[in-house]
Motif scaffolding. Sequence first.
Motif, short mmCIF file in Angstrom:
data_model
loop_
_atom_site.label_atom_id
_atom_site.label_comp_id
_atom_site.label_asym_id
_atom_site.label_seq_id
_atom_site.Cartn_x
_atom_site.Cartn_y
_atom_site.Cartn_z
N ILE A 83 0.84 -1.20 0.00
CA ILE A 83 0.00 0.00 0.00
C ILE A 83 0.87 1.25 0.00
N ARG A 84 1.82 1.28 0.92
CA ARG A 84 2.69 2.45 1.04
C ARG A 84 3.51 2.66 -0.24
N ASN A 85 4.08 1.58 -0.75
CA ASN A 85 4.94 1.69 -1.93
C ASN A 85 4.16 2.11 -3.18
N LEU A 86 2.96 1.57 -3.35
CA LEU A 86 2.18 1.88 -4.55
C LEU A 86 1.69 3.33 -4.53
N TYR A 87 1.24 3.81 -3.38
CA TYR A 87 0.80 5.20 -3.31
C TYR A 87 1.98 6.16 -3.50
N THR A 88 3.13 5.80 -2.94
CA THR A 88 4.32 6.63 -3.10
C THR A 88 4.75 6.68 -4.56
N LEU A 89 4.75 5.52 -5.22
CA LEU A 89 5.11 5.47 -6.64
C LEU A 89 4.09 6.23 -7.48
N ASN A 90 2.82 6.11 -7.13
CA ASN A 90 1.78 6.81 -7.87
C ASN A 90 2.02 8.32 -7.85
N LEU A 195 -2.10 21.98 -8.07
CA LEU A 195 -2.44 20.58 -8.28
C LEU A 195 -1.38 19.67 -7.68
N LYS A 196 -0.11 20.00 -7.86
CA LYS A 196 0.96 19.20 -7.26
C LYS A 196 0.82 19.17 -5.75
N HIS A 197 0.52 20.32 -5.17
CA HIS A 197 0.35 20.39 -3.71
C HIS A 197 -0.84 19.55 -3.27
N ALA A 198 -1.95 19.65 -3.99
CA ALA A 198 -3.16 18.89 -3.63
C ALA A 198 -2.93 17.39 -3.78
N LEU A 199 -2.19 16.99 -4.80
CA LEU A 199 -1.89 15.57 -4.99
C LEU A 199 -1.04 15.03 -3.84
N LYS A 200 -0.08 15.83 -3.40
CA LYS A 200 0.77 15.41 -2.29
C LYS A 200 -0.05 15.23 -1.02
N LEU A 201 -0.94 16.18 -0.75
CA LEU A 201 -1.79 16.08 0.44
C LEU A 201 -2.71 14.87 0.35
N TYR A 202 -3.27 14.64 -0.84
CA TYR A 202 -4.16 13.49 -1.02
C TYR A 202 -3.42 12.19 -0.70
N HIS A 203 -2.23 12.03 -1.26
CA HIS A 203 -1.50 10.78 -1.06
C HIS A 203 -1.06 10.61 0.40
N GLU A 204 -0.67 11.69 1.04
CA GLU A 204 -0.30 11.60 2.46
C GLU A 204 -1.49 11.17 3.30
N ARG A 205 -2.66 11.72 3.01
CA ARG A 205 -3.86 11.38 3.78
C ARG A 205 -4.27 9.93 3.57
N VAL A 206 -4.27 9.49 2.31
CA VAL A 206 -4.76 8.13 2.06
C VAL A 206 -3.79 7.09 2.62
N ILE A 207 -2.50 7.37 2.58
CA ILE A 207 -1.54 6.44 3.18
C ILE A 207 -1.81 6.34 4.68
N PHE A 208 -2.02 7.46 5.32
CA PHE A 208 -2.27 7.48 6.77
C PHE A 208 -3.54 6.71 7.11
N PHE A 209 -4.64 7.02 6.43
CA PHE A 209 -5.91 6.38 6.76
C PHE A 209 -5.93 4.90 6.36
N CYS A 210 -5.31 4.58 5.22
CA CYS A 210 -5.32 3.19 4.78
C CYS A 210 -4.47 2.31 5.69
N LEU A 211 -3.40 2.86 6.24
CA LEU A 211 -2.59 2.08 7.18
C LEU A 211 -3.34 1.87 8.50
N ILE A 212 -4.14 2.86 8.90
CA ILE A 212 -5.01 2.67 10.07
C ILE A 212 -5.97 1.52 9.80
N LEU A 213 -6.57 1.52 8.61
CA LEU A 213 -7.49 0.45 8.23
C LEU A 213 -6.78 -0.89 8.23
N TYR A 214 -5.56 -0.92 7.70
CA TYR A 214 -4.82 -2.18 7.59
C TYR A 214 -4.55 -2.77 8.97
N TYR A 215 -4.16 -1.93 9.91
CA TYR A 215 -3.78 -2.44 11.22
C TYR A 215 -4.97 -2.71 12.12
N HIS A 216 -6.16 -2.33 11.66
CA HIS A 216 -7.36 -2.63 12.44
C HIS A 216 -8.18 -3.73 11.78
#
Length: 216
Positions: A83-90, A195-216
């Motif tokens: 999850i982390r690697n794919l979002y970072t690569l994206n 747009l670059k700034h918004a994309l960075k924020l989007y990816h940071e948020r989804v990584i954070f929330f998706c990792l919460i989901l993964y560990y729960h």
Amino acid sequence: MQISTTCRYKKVEENNVYESIKKLILQQALPLGKRIYIEPLADELGVSNTPVREALIQLSTERIIKNEPYAGFFTKEVSEREIRNLYTLNLTLLELSLSLVRNDGQVPGMLKPPKFFEEQSPNETNTPNIEVQILNDLFMHISKQSGNDDVIYGIRNINDRINIIRLQEYDLIPDWHDGLVKLCQLYHQKNIVELKHALKLYHERVIFFCLILYYH
């Protein structure tokens, strides 16, 4: 093997088997982590075993499913690390694509944002599948600004591999819809810096929330 009746295919052309099976996987009609049996799936699609086997081999090469030696093909659950690697690569590939956009929002030979973005703009009546598809289409169109086939393929492959995760992020992240609207608007406006700034924020948020989901 049982396939959801909402996604069942009565008959498909043999040259469409790959897309048909991929659609079943992306729509979660095939349970995660379970073996995919070739013969029953071929019967469901109304084709022979050979194109099904070839499609599954291709999907495993693209890492959308797993091909376990001496065991068979399995639908794939995405790991925390993946999850982390794919979002970072994206994000990296999208930033690369945007770095090649000229001031007028185009590179030679590329089209302006297609009209369907305006016609199918995000709205709160859309289903999660439609909203996620709009996001996938947005990322694909940004990748095409690079003019690089490897970048375009990379974004397409990531879209496929984390489509299920994106459906979960839609349910998990507050104001996900508003974030999608903002990304689309900035792209339409060709506001590359924001747009670059918004994309960075989007990816940071989804990584954070998706990792919460993964560990729960």
